[in-house]
Design a protein around this motif. Structure first.
Motif, PDB file in Angstrom:
ATOM      1  N   UNK A 182       0.864  -1.172   0.000  1.00 27.00           N
ATOM      2  CA  UNK A 182       0.000   0.000   0.000  1.00 27.00           C
ATOM      3  C   UNK A 182       0.903   1.225   0.000  1.00 27.00           C
ATOM      4  N   UNK A 183       0.878   1.974  -1.081  1.00 24.44           N
ATOM      5  CA  UNK A 183       1.776   3.108  -1.255  1.00 24.44           C
ATOM      6  C   UNK A 183       1.005   4.416  -1.121  1.00 24.44           C
ATOM      7  N   UNK A 184       1.357   5.230  -0.124  1.00 21.91           N
ATOM      8  CA  UNK A 184       0.690   6.518   0.098  1.00 21.91           C
ATOM      9  C   UNK A 184       1.113   7.508  -0.982  1.00 21.91           C
ATOM     10  N   UNK A 185       0.136   8.036  -1.699  1.00 22.58           N
ATOM     11  CA  UNK A 185       0.392   8.952  -2.808  1.00 22.58           C
ATOM     12  C   UNK A 185      -0.313  10.275  -2.528  1.00 22.58           C
ATOM     13  N   UNK A 186       0.459  11.377  -2.522  1.00 19.69           N
ATOM     14  CA  UNK A 186      -0.166  12.688  -2.305  1.00 19.69           C
ATOM     15  C   UNK A 186       0.405  13.765  -3.223  1.00 19.69           C
ATOM     16  N   UNK A 187       1.250  13.380  -4.158  1.00 19.36           N
ATOM     17  CA  UNK A 187       1.806  14.347  -5.089  1.00 19.36           C
ATOM     18  C   UNK A 187       3.011  15.105  -4.566  1.00 19.36           C
ATOM     19  N   UNK A 188       3.426  14.837  -3.325  1.00 17.83           N
ATOM     20  CA  UNK A 188       4.563  15.537  -2.732  1.00 17.83           C
ATOM     21  C   UNK A 188       5.875  14.975  -3.275  1.00 17.83           C
ATOM     22  N   UNK A 189       6.964  15.703  -3.044  1.00 15.97           N
ATOM     23  CA  UNK A 189       8.275  15.230  -3.470  1.00 15.97           C
ATOM     24  C   UNK A 189       8.654  13.950  -2.723  1.00 15.97           C
ATOM     25  N   UNK A 190       8.277  13.872  -1.443  1.00 11.76           N
ATOM     26  CA  UNK A 190       8.551  12.664  -0.668  1.00 11.76           C
ATOM     27  C   UNK A 190       7.858  11.449  -1.255  1.00 11.76           C
TER      28      UNK A 190
ATOM     29  N   UNK B 126       9.352   7.956  -2.919  1.00 13.62           N
ATOM     30  CA  UNK B 126       8.879   6.644  -2.465  1.00 13.62           C
ATOM     31  C   UNK B 126       8.469   5.788  -3.666  1.00 13.62           C
ATOM     32  N   UNK B 127       7.788   6.392  -4.615  1.00 16.07           N
ATOM     33  CA  UNK B 127       7.375   5.689  -5.833  1.00 16.07           C
ATOM     34  C   UNK B 127       8.601   5.186  -6.593  1.00 16.07           C
ATOM     35  N   UNK B 128       9.611   6.049  -6.697  1.00 16.11           N
ATOM     36  CA  UNK B 128      10.845   5.672  -7.404  1.00 16.11           C
ATOM     37  C   UNK B 128      11.535   4.491  -6.710  1.00 16.11           C
ATOM     38  N   UNK B 129      11.620   4.561  -5.378  1.00 17.25           N
ATOM     39  CA  UNK B 129      12.285   3.496  -4.623  1.00 17.25           C
ATOM     40  C   UNK B 129      11.538   2.173  -4.753  1.00 17.25           C
TER      41      UNK B 129
ATOM     42  N   UNK C   7       5.860  19.724   4.592  1.00 16.36           N
ATOM     43  CA  UNK C   7       7.292  19.436   4.755  1.00 16.36           C
ATOM     44  C   UNK C   7       7.924  20.446   5.702  1.00 16.36           C
ATOM     45  N   UNK C   8       7.740  20.239   7.000  1.00 20.95           N
ATOM     46  CA  UNK C   8       8.258  21.164   8.001  1.00 20.95           C
ATOM     47  C   UNK C   8       9.727  20.850   8.244  1.00 20.95           C
ATOM     48  N   UNK C   9      10.589  21.841   8.082  1.00 21.22           N
ATOM     49  CA  UNK C   9      12.032  21.618   8.070  1.00 21.22           C
ATOM     50  C   UNK C   9      12.575  21.050   9.373  1.00 21.22           C
ATOM     51  N   UNK C  10      12.031  21.497  10.532  1.00 21.84           N
ATOM     52  CA  UNK C  10      12.639  21.073  11.790  1.00 21.84           C
ATOM     53  C   UNK C  10      12.074  19.760  12.317  1.00 21.84           C
TER      54      UNK C  10
END
Length: 310
Positions: A168-176, A180-183, A284-287
């Motif tokens: 089950x792959x979470x897809x939301x259009x984000x860079x993350x 994940x899709x690539x991996x 994508x919160x940096x901290x």
């Protein structure tokens, strides 16, 4: 993401629980084309114990400590060799498996993180080691540190649910999510794995002064069009790496109150044994070392395997 090295670092503590990690590796067929490094960190007895040898009354005690240390190392070596035989029997090539036993230096978690930076494709761990089996916790302290701080490569938390090669792959259009899709594509290419592309859409919320509470103010309609386009593009990516179209499914959930709970429930409904996330989603919160949704899934899907992709 760093270049794919096609090698997995497998952190093992020599416990019975660690054997379940080996069984997971044996069962998940796409891993059979990978190289494995079975890695253990030994905590030796501090040198100050052996300074006691200078005292005649302590000779027996220090002898017993030394015997324990040697016996412990022998047990770890036996465990590692047994694990290697199991992996070879399941289909791994003997030359693709390497055993490393290192002495503790900075601390178990830090030592594993240091090793993980030496050109691996992923790090495979368990939620808890054998020494913590009686604690009512979802995660052990070492596992928690590794998930929080290992940002250089994917971290896989081996579950106990039977492997059926459904992810089950979470897809939301984000860079993350894209990483994940690539991996996942590189990992399961040309296999019979089944992939469920799961997306959870929620209305934006605003505060209603009259009702004195948060209320939905819309937004799903626009997001639905966007995510359908993302899912179709993702489907094409998986087809391009040899996954059959009938093995790629999509599940779009609308109006859920909790993304994490919705994804866990979707994975259960679809009989998936693995949930895959980008380390951070759209917020994508940096901290923050890891997003809130992946953490909730890790704790909520205790029996499933979870992959977190940086």
């Amino acid at each position: 993401m760093s270049e794919n090295k096609n090698k997995i670092l497998v952190a093992l503590d020599g416990s019975e629980k660690a054997f379940k990690t080996i069984k997971y590796l044996c069962s998940f067929k796409p891993f059979h084309k990978k190289e494995l490094v079975l890695h253990n960190i030994i905590t030796k007895v501090p040198e100050c114990y052996y300074d006691l040898k200078k005292e005649p009354f302590s000779y027996k005690a220090t002898s017993r400590v030394k015997a324990w240390e040697l016996g412990y190392k022998a047990e770890i070596e036996k465990f590692m060799e047994k694990s290697k035989r199991m992996l070879i029997a399941s289909g791994f090539k003997p030359e693709a498996i390497r055993i490393t036993i290192a002495e503790r230096n900075k601390g178990i978690a830090r030592d594993i993180m240091d090793e993980a930076q030496k050109g691996y494709d992923a790090l495979l761990i368990r939620r808890r080691g054998g020494m913590q089996s009686l604690l009512p916790l979802a995660m052990g302290s070492v596992s928690t540190k590794l998930v929080e701080k290992t940002v250089c490569l994917p971290v896989m938390l081996a579950g106990i649910q039977k492997v059926n090669h459904s992810l089950c792959l979470a897809v939301d259009g984000s860079e993350g999510a894209k990483r994940a899709i690539e991996f996942v594509g590189k990992t399961i290419e040309n296999s019979d794995c089944r992939v469920v592309l799961c997306s959870v859409l929620r209305d934006y919320e605003g505060y209603d002064e009259r009702k004195k509470k948060e209320v939905a103010v819309g937004g799903i309609g626009t997001a639905l069009e966007e995510i359908e386009a993302v899912i179709e593009e993702t489907r094409k990516q998986f087809e391009s790496v040899g996954i059959k179209r009938e093995k790629i499914e999509n599940k779009i959930i609308q109006g859920a109150k909790s993304r994490a709970s919705a994804i866990i429930e979707a994975a259960r409904e679809e009989n998936c044994d693995t949930i895959v996330f980008g380390r951070k989603g759209r917020s994508d919160v940096a901290h923050f070392d890891i997003g809130r949704v992946p953490w909730k899934v890790i704790h909520g899907a205790k029996k499933m395997t979870v992959w977190i992709i940086p």
